[in-house]
Motif scaffolding. Structure first.
Motif, PDB file in Angstrom:
ATOM      1  N   PHE A 128      -1.803   1.809  -6.924  1.00 31.75           N
ATOM      2  CA  PHE A 128      -2.953   1.055  -6.428  1.00 31.75           C
ATOM      3  C   PHE A 128      -3.176   1.327  -4.952  1.00 31.75           C
ATOM      4  O   PHE A 128      -4.316   1.487  -4.508  1.00 31.75           O
ATOM      5  CB  PHE A 128      -2.768  -0.450  -6.650  1.00 31.75           C
ATOM      6  CG  PHE A 128      -3.861  -1.263  -6.033  1.00 31.75           C
ATOM      7  CD1 PHE A 128      -5.121  -1.295  -6.609  1.00 31.75           C
ATOM      8  CD2 PHE A 128      -3.658  -1.962  -4.850  1.00 31.75           C
ATOM      9  CE1 PHE A 128      -6.161  -2.013  -6.025  1.00 31.75           C
ATOM     10  CE2 PHE A 128      -4.677  -2.685  -4.257  1.00 31.75           C
ATOM     11  CZ  PHE A 128      -5.936  -2.714  -4.854  1.00 31.75           C
ATOM     12  N   GLU A 129      -2.091   1.382  -4.159  1.00 31.22           N
ATOM     13  CA  GLU A 129      -2.234   1.677  -2.741  1.00 31.22           C
ATOM     14  C   GLU A 129      -2.849   3.057  -2.533  1.00 31.22           C
ATOM     15  O   GLU A 129      -3.643   3.272  -1.616  1.00 31.22           O
ATOM     16  CB  GLU A 129      -0.877   1.590  -2.032  1.00 31.22           C
ATOM     17  CG  GLU A 129      -0.352   0.171  -1.891  1.00 31.22           C
ATOM     18  CD  GLU A 129      -1.322  -0.739  -1.160  1.00 31.22           C
ATOM     19  OE1 GLU A 129      -1.941  -0.289  -0.174  1.00 31.22           O
ATOM     20  OE2 GLU A 129      -1.482  -1.897  -1.579  1.00 31.22           O
ATOM     21  N   GLY A 130      -2.477   3.983  -3.413  1.00 32.71           N
ATOM     22  CA  GLY A 130      -3.060   5.316  -3.336  1.00 32.71           C
ATOM     23  C   GLY A 130      -4.544   5.299  -3.664  1.00 32.71           C
ATOM     24  O   GLY A 130      -5.349   5.944  -2.985  1.00 32.71           O
ATOM     25  N   VAL A 182     -10.099  12.478   7.533  1.00 34.86           N
ATOM     26  CA  VAL A 182      -8.902  13.161   7.043  1.00 34.86           C
ATOM     27  C   VAL A 182      -8.250  12.290   5.983  1.00 34.86           C
ATOM     28  O   VAL A 182      -8.016  11.100   6.197  1.00 34.86           O
ATOM     29  CB  VAL A 182      -7.904  13.422   8.185  1.00 34.86           C
ATOM     30  CG1 VAL A 182      -6.627  14.066   7.651  1.00 34.86           C
ATOM     31  CG2 VAL A 182      -8.536  14.298   9.272  1.00 34.86           C
ATOM     32  N   MET A 183      -7.996  12.871   4.838  1.00 37.78           N
ATOM     33  CA  MET A 183      -7.375  12.109   3.764  1.00 37.78           C
ATOM     34  C   MET A 183      -5.914  11.806   4.077  1.00 37.78           C
ATOM     35  O   MET A 183      -5.134  12.715   4.343  1.00 37.78           O
ATOM     36  CB  MET A 183      -7.452  12.873   2.430  1.00 37.78           C
ATOM     37  CG  MET A 183      -6.848  12.102   1.263  1.00 37.78           C
ATOM     38  SD  MET A 183      -6.741  13.070  -0.283  1.00 37.78           S
ATOM     39  CE  MET A 183      -8.489  13.227  -0.682  1.00 37.78           C
ATOM     40  N   PRO A 184      -5.526  10.535   4.037  1.00 36.05           N
ATOM     41  CA  PRO A 184      -4.114  10.196   4.273  1.00 36.05           C
ATOM     42  C   PRO A 184      -3.264  10.600   3.075  1.00 36.05           C
ATOM     43  O   PRO A 184      -3.760  10.678   1.941  1.00 36.05           O
ATOM     44  CB  PRO A 184      -4.148   8.674   4.455  1.00 36.05           C
ATOM     45  CG  PRO A 184      -5.351   8.241   3.687  1.00 36.05           C
ATOM     46  CD  PRO A 184      -6.360   9.333   3.847  1.00 36.05           C
ATOM     47  N   GLU A 185      -2.000  10.843   3.325  1.00 36.03           N
ATOM     48  CA  GLU A 185      -1.106  11.275   2.250  1.00 36.03           C
ATOM     49  C   GLU A 185      -1.012  10.258   1.128  1.00 36.03           C
ATOM     50  O   GLU A 185      -0.917  10.598  -0.048  1.00 36.03           O
ATOM     51  CB  GLU A 185       0.293  11.567   2.812  1.00 36.03           C
ATOM     52  CG  GLU A 185       0.393  12.872   3.584  1.00 36.03           C
ATOM     53  CD  GLU A 185       0.027  14.089   2.743  1.00 36.03           C
ATOM     54  OE1 GLU A 185       0.533  14.184   1.594  1.00 36.03           O
ATOM     55  OE2 GLU A 185      -0.768  14.907   3.209  1.00 36.03           O
ATOM     56  N   ASP A 214      -8.827  -7.028  -4.549  1.00 37.93           N
ATOM     57  CA  ASP A 214      -7.694  -7.147  -5.472  1.00 37.93           C
ATOM     58  C   ASP A 214      -6.488  -6.347  -5.017  1.00 37.93           C
ATOM     59  O   ASP A 214      -6.576  -5.503  -4.124  1.00 37.93           O
ATOM     60  CB  ASP A 214      -8.100  -6.717  -6.878  1.00 37.93           C
ATOM     61  CG  ASP A 214      -9.009  -7.741  -7.548  1.00 37.93           C
ATOM     62  OD1 ASP A 214      -9.227  -8.808  -6.929  1.00 37.93           O
ATOM     63  OD2 ASP A 214      -9.497  -7.474  -8.644  1.00 37.93           O
ATOM     64  N   GLU A 215      -5.359  -6.624  -5.653  1.00 36.95           N
ATOM     65  CA  GLU A 215      -4.120  -5.916  -5.335  1.00 36.95           C
ATOM     66  C   GLU A 215      -3.650  -5.063  -6.500  1.00 36.95           C
ATOM     67  O   GLU A 215      -2.500  -4.642  -6.566  1.00 36.95           O
ATOM     68  CB  GLU A 215      -3.031  -6.920  -4.944  1.00 36.95           C
ATOM     69  CG  GLU A 215      -3.391  -7.719  -3.696  1.00 36.95           C
ATOM     70  CD  GLU A 215      -2.311  -8.705  -3.299  1.00 36.95           C
ATOM     71  OE1 GLU A 215      -1.312  -8.808  -4.046  1.00 36.95           O
ATOM     72  OE2 GLU A 215      -2.468  -9.360  -2.260  1.00 36.95           O
ATOM     73  N   ASP A 216      -4.544  -4.825  -7.420  1.00 35.98           N
ATOM     74  CA  ASP A 216      -4.196  -3.999  -8.575  1.00 35.98           C
ATOM     75  C   ASP A 216      -5.484  -3.480  -9.194  1.00 35.98           C
ATOM     76  O   ASP A 216      -6.582  -3.947  -8.909  1.00 35.98           O
ATOM     77  CB  ASP A 216      -3.402  -4.814  -9.605  1.00 35.98           C
ATOM     78  CG  ASP A 216      -2.589  -3.926 -10.547  1.00 35.98           C
ATOM     79  OD1 ASP A 216      -2.698  -2.680 -10.409  1.00 35.98           O
ATOM     80  OD2 ASP A 216      -1.869  -4.467 -11.400  1.00 35.98           O
ATOM     81  N   PHE A 217      -5.342  -2.498 -10.073  1.00 33.17           N
ATOM     82  CA  PHE A 217      -6.503  -1.996 -10.782  1.00 33.17           C
ATOM     83  C   PHE A 217      -6.308  -2.180 -12.283  1.00 33.17           C
ATOM     84  O   PHE A 217      -5.202  -2.485 -12.754  1.00 33.17           O
ATOM     85  CB  PHE A 217      -6.779  -0.522 -10.474  1.00 33.17           C
ATOM     86  CG  PHE A 217      -5.553   0.370 -10.411  1.00 33.17           C
ATOM     87  CD1 PHE A 217      -4.532   0.263 -11.338  1.00 33.17           C
ATOM     88  CD2 PHE A 217      -5.453   1.338  -9.420  1.00 33.17           C
ATOM     89  CE1 PHE A 217      -3.434   1.099 -11.283  1.00 33.17           C
ATOM     90  CE2 PHE A 217      -4.351   2.173  -9.352  1.00 33.17           C
ATOM     91  CZ  PHE A 217      -3.341   2.060 -10.277  1.00 33.17           C
ATOM     92  N   ASN A 218      -7.379  -2.042 -13.007  1.00 36.66           N
ATOM     93  CA  ASN A 218      -7.318  -2.124 -14.461  1.00 36.66           C
ATOM     94  C   ASN A 218      -7.334  -0.725 -15.048  1.00 36.66           C
ATOM     95  O   ASN A 218      -8.186   0.097 -14.687  1.00 36.66           O
ATOM     96  CB  ASN A 218      -8.521  -2.904 -15.011  1.00 36.66           C
ATOM     97  CG  ASN A 218      -8.506  -4.350 -14.580  1.00 36.66           C
ATOM     98  OD1 ASN A 218      -7.468  -5.002 -14.588  1.00 36.66           O
ATOM     99  ND2 ASN A 218      -9.677  -4.871 -14.206  1.00 36.66           N
TER     100      ASN A 218
END
Length: 258
Positions: A122-124, A112-115, A187-191
């Protein structure tokens, strides 16, 4: 399989114990005892009937419970799959049972996809990628292409074709043991590549597995993926309020042969 390619109430009628004293008292008591004994006998009979009804009800409930138990699947040759005692207990309890050489995975929960996975953050993106891997494994263990196929854009046709190929194996009554994916996102971020496209560094691995045909014979040995645990890049696309995987690529300077 990659792009390289399941009480009782015991009728305790109370027998009245009448203490008789004297003949006239006895006669009198006998006259009075007759209806009492009749009443007691009727009560005992009623108790016995209730007990019988209760037992019948319990038997009916037991039969109903037995008939409602989930039937074990069978192989294409009609042979019922073989489960260990522990697997059988878990299966009847509705618990997940991993695939083995004797049977496909059973009671596989659909992810199930979380909200949070719908957020353009990034968390999304991280939550979405974790959901994607769960959906990949769901495809591996059930053959179902939904929901995983909808999570990948047409720009990565090899991945989408792999989902379809696995589906065909299950439709032919085959199954896969192992070959499950695991994803780590350090990582804690994306490019940001450009508007709508994002690169995320991940460690994507898959354990070795086997593809069985409908009779339980090994059809193909599936090798492990990325045993050296090297980082790769997953490109995500955010469009129309949702994420999708757009592709995967290596990182320049990383030796993927070791």
């Amino acid at each position: 399989m990659r792009s390289s390619l399941p009480s009782r109430l015991i009728a305790t009628g109370f027998i009245a114990a009448l203490l008789l004293t004297g003949c006239s008292a006895k006669d009198s008591n006998n006259a009075e005892a007759q209806p009492s004994e009749t009443s007691s006998s009727a009560a005992a009979s009623a108790d016995a009937t209730a007990s019988s009804t209760s037992a019948s009800s319990e038997d009916s409930d037991s039969a109903e419970a037995s008939s409602s138990a989930t039937a074990l699947p069978t192989l294409a040759n009609g042979q019922e799959v073989t489960l260990t005692d522990t697997e059988h207990t878990d299966f009847n309890a509705g618990k997940y049972v991993p695939a083995t050489a004797q049977h496909p995975a059973l009671n596989v929960p659909e992810p199930v996809m979380p909200e949070v996975a719908k957020e353009q953050t990034f968390e999304g993106a991280k939550a979405f990628l974790e959901y994607w891997v769960e959906a990949k494994n769901y495809n591996i263990e059930t053959g179902k292409v939904s929901p995983v196929k909808e999570l990948v854009t047409p720009n990565w046709p090899e991945e989408r074709e792999m989902y379809e190929a696995i589906d065909q194996e299950y439709k032919a009554d085959g199954w896969v043991e192992g070959s499950l994916a695991k994803l780590e996102i350090p990582d804690e971020d994306f490019n940001v590549v450009y508007e709508g496209l994002y690169d995320v560094i991940v460690y994507h691995t898959e354990n070795p597995g086997k593809l069985y045909d409908k009779n339980g014979k090994v059809k193909e040995e599936i090798p492990a993926f990325n045993t050296s645990h090297q980082p790769t890049v997953i490109t995500l696309k955010f469009e129309n309020g949702r994420w999708a995987v757009d592709g995967s690529s290596g990182i320049q300077g990383v030796d993927y042969e070791n």
